[in-house]
Design an enzyme around this catalytic site. Structure first.
Site, PDB file in Angstrom:
ATOM      1  N   HIS A  71      39.412  20.560  69.156  1.00  0.00           N
ATOM      2  CA  HIS A  71      40.627  20.004  68.601  1.00  0.00           C
ATOM      3  C   HIS A  71      40.874  18.647  69.279  1.00  0.00           C
ATOM      4  O   HIS A  71      40.673  18.527  70.473  1.00  0.00           O
ATOM      5  CB  HIS A  71      41.714  21.013  68.988  1.00  0.00           C
ATOM      6  CG  HIS A  71      43.052  20.750  68.426  1.00  0.00           C
ATOM      7  ND1 HIS A  71      43.328  20.949  67.106  1.00  0.00           N
ATOM      8  CD2 HIS A  71      44.192  20.326  69.008  1.00  0.00           C
ATOM      9  CE1 HIS A  71      44.610  20.656  66.902  1.00  0.00           C
ATOM     10  NE2 HIS A  71      45.151  20.279  68.031  1.00  0.00           N
TER      11      HIS A  71
ATOM     12  N   TYR B 295      39.327  12.675  71.495  1.00  0.00           N
ATOM     13  CA  TYR B 295      38.641  13.858  71.995  1.00  0.00           C
ATOM     14  C   TYR B 295      38.179  13.563  73.418  1.00  0.00           C
ATOM     15  O   TYR B 295      37.452  12.590  73.633  1.00  0.00           O
ATOM     16  CB  TYR B 295      37.421  14.164  71.135  1.00  0.00           C
ATOM     17  CG  TYR B 295      37.727  14.397  69.666  1.00  0.00           C
ATOM     18  CD1 TYR B 295      37.887  15.694  69.175  1.00  0.00           C
ATOM     19  CD2 TYR B 295      37.849  13.336  68.780  1.00  0.00           C
ATOM     20  CE1 TYR B 295      38.161  15.916  67.832  1.00  0.00           C
ATOM     21  CE2 TYR B 295      38.123  13.549  67.430  1.00  0.00           C
ATOM     22  CZ  TYR B 295      38.275  14.845  66.963  1.00  0.00           C
ATOM     23  OH  TYR B 295      38.545  15.060  65.641  1.00  0.00           O
TER      24      TYR B 295
ATOM     25  N   LYS C 192      49.261  18.033  68.992  1.00  0.00           N
ATOM     26  CA  LYS C 192      48.696  16.928  69.755  1.00  0.00           C
ATOM     27  C   LYS C 192      49.849  16.247  70.485  1.00  0.00           C
ATOM     28  O   LYS C 192      51.011  16.520  70.205  1.00  0.00           O
ATOM     29  CB  LYS C 192      48.010  15.934  68.817  1.00  0.00           C
ATOM     30  CG  LYS C 192      46.943  16.571  67.925  1.00  0.00           C
ATOM     31  CD  LYS C 192      46.251  15.564  67.064  1.00  0.00           C
ATOM     32  CE  LYS C 192      45.505  16.225  65.912  1.00  0.00           C
ATOM     33  NZ  LYS C 192      44.453  17.166  66.323  1.00  0.00           N
TER      34      LYS C 192
END
Lengths: 353, 353
Positions: free
Chosen positions: A295, A284, A326
């Site tokens: 997210h 993060y 991702k």
């Protein structure tokens, strides 16, 4: 008129109006004297396959299919088979590409092919991708994996393309730590007793005991988190004991992961376990509060700098990362140093040409 | 009134009205004489954690937190830490569960816990899941992986649950084959020349050369497909040569994968490469025509029967399969036999208790 080629060393020479038809108009080969050109085997195979030339020095040149068939069965180097498939695939998608060798290119990149921007050819001087090509079963050394593109040909001759690039590893997450918090080293985790709420709520260390509700001031930290926190004086725990325990349960891998963990925290990025995604970390970049956690952006897998990838594992990692929106990042740690080793970061994403 | 427990061998005995309060009403422990009950360490830890009992024989019993803390730091067997986390998690979700041991249960399953259906307790005689519990770093032998449920506790103490079951391996795909088709064995694939269109179109063998359009009657087959086709007389190719080539490029793995490939085809299921998902195969149960190909249902990873899993790899496989709406299946091949070895199929899916 169908032209004929003839082998000359490791190239196929084609005369007639070959230069105009194949080189100037469609980007095959490099020019020789007059109108003659020289083709790499993969280029010759493609022109054969399309029926544009017929190679003379094959056993049976009486049909085009047989000529191509004989050519394909010949020995043109170890990766010829997969390189031909990739060459043909990109050509069929409207790309021009050249072998990444002189004299096809003046300063060829270290790759199999130079792929030119769509609509451009070799003479425009711009290269879109330096493309490496491997078969599914070819081991791929991390030291050979470099910025550019990678094509993997699977056992059923389907091709997957990847873009390899340098990821942005930076963030602005909260980082201030408490000092001297009470903690117990358990078998392979650490319990932190009565920490300030900010340790979890703002800097996102540990996991509250029993579920997500933060109803009791007890946190469980991973050994990595505990090693980092104790090194920085946040826990009443000997950092060396945590490090030793980490090495006992994970071996060398613990040092590599701690090097990456430390680098990420230093860059303002919060690493949490990537276990559920089969990775070492999910990260993060901007944690202000766990209640408003966004997210996670990256999945990070840690490897030693001399790791050898199997293309199948790369496919699995990149596919999974893509599926959960991702970016897959490999952190390659030079293990000559310990926790402060050099880290080479590589992002791999799927590429649809 | 807060009750006190005392250690007696590897159980904690609690007297007072313990039987009524903890066993009859909430499913903890097993009854002894009178109103006394015996608790497993994990049950005692949970009642301690909740403040329902206070263990007397700890160093500092003057506060509940300390008593729990001391208990947690004690030695209660190798998996106590992760078992406690799973026990507490399932309790917090409203489940009753027992250690899978006598005398907690009459015929305990081979697992860590027996989890009862929501709303039921041990006395109702029904078990919802025989639950195995491992830490993320615990190696998990394929021979220990059995139908039931599996909880994996990651390094940050988060828990993932999996259901392990027997998949349905059957289909009704077209299977009739041609005979004696011309083919060339290349380095690690086979080119099939002028096959009948049905070989690809209906039985889904191979991959047309250059893209998906079936404009030229030339197919590339994997070595597995070619081994299967040549064994069945469909190709003019010595099956032994293909087998040898497969072993050269893949070693023993080729035999295991061929055993699985063959079993799938025999069951009317079409296996194609699972490379893009990092698996050995993706499978289609009902192929009538490639033009109307549905979604593939299973991802299959082939392992030797004595394979040792890392829980992280299981997490990665199951997560990916879930993300692409397929079921992850492990095919465990007993390699004492060759291509006809015994195959144990296990499906793993995520479970949300």
């Amino acid at each position: 008129m169908t032209l004929e080629g003839r082998f000359d060393g490791d190239v196929v020479r084609v005369a007639g109006d070959a230069r105009q038809r194949f080189h100037d108009a469609r980007g095959y080969g490099y020019p020789l004297e007059g109108n003659e050109i020289a083709l790499a085997p993969v280029e010759a195979a493609h022109l054969l396959y399309r029926g544009d030339i017929a190679v003379v020095d094959t056993r049976s040149a009486d049909s085009r299919t047989l000529a191509f068939r004989d050519f394909l069965a010949g020995d043109h180097g170890p990766d010829f088979g997969v390189q031909f498939l990739v060459y043909a695939d990109l050509r069929s998608r409207g790309f021009y590409l050249s072998p990444a060798r002189e004299p096809w290119l003046e300063s060829p990149p270290d790759a199999a092919f130079a792929v030119f921007p769509r609509g451009s050819g070799p003479s425009d001087g711009e290269i879109e991708y330096a493309l490496q090509v491997v078969g599914e079963r070819t081991d791929l050394s991390a030291t050979d994996l470099q910025a550019g593109a990678l094509a993997v040909v699977d056992e059923e001759s389907e091709i997957t393309y990847f873009e390899v690039s340098s990821p942005d590893i930076s963030g602005d997450s909260a980082s201030s730590l408490p000092t001297g918090i009470d903690a117990d080293l358990l078998e392979d985790r650490v319990v932190v007793w009565n920490p300030p709420e900010t340790l979890y709520e703002r800097t996102f260390y540990g996991q509250p005991l029993e579920g997500r509700e933060y109803d009791r001031p007890t946190l469980q930290c991973s050994l990595l988190e505990a090693a980092h926190l104790s090194r920085n004086g946040a826990l009443e725990l000997d950092p060396e004991r945590v490090l030793e325990r980490g090495r006992t349960v994970e071996g060398d891998r613990f040092d590599r992961r701690l090097a990456v963990y430390t680098a990420l925290r230093a860059a303002g990025v919060v690493p949490k376990t990537g276990y559920k995604f089969g990775a070492d970390f999910r990260t993060y970049a901007s944690v202000e509060s766990v209640d408003e956690l966004g997210h996670s952006e990256l999945l990070i897998r840690v490897h030693p700098a001399d790791h050898v990838f199997e293309p199948r594992d790369i496919a699995l990692d990149v596919r999974l990362a893509h599926g959960v929106r991702k970016t897959m990042v490999f952190a390659l740690v030079d293990s000559t140093g310990q926790a402060g080793g050099t880290i080479n970061w590589l992002a791999l994403t799927r590429l649809t040409p």
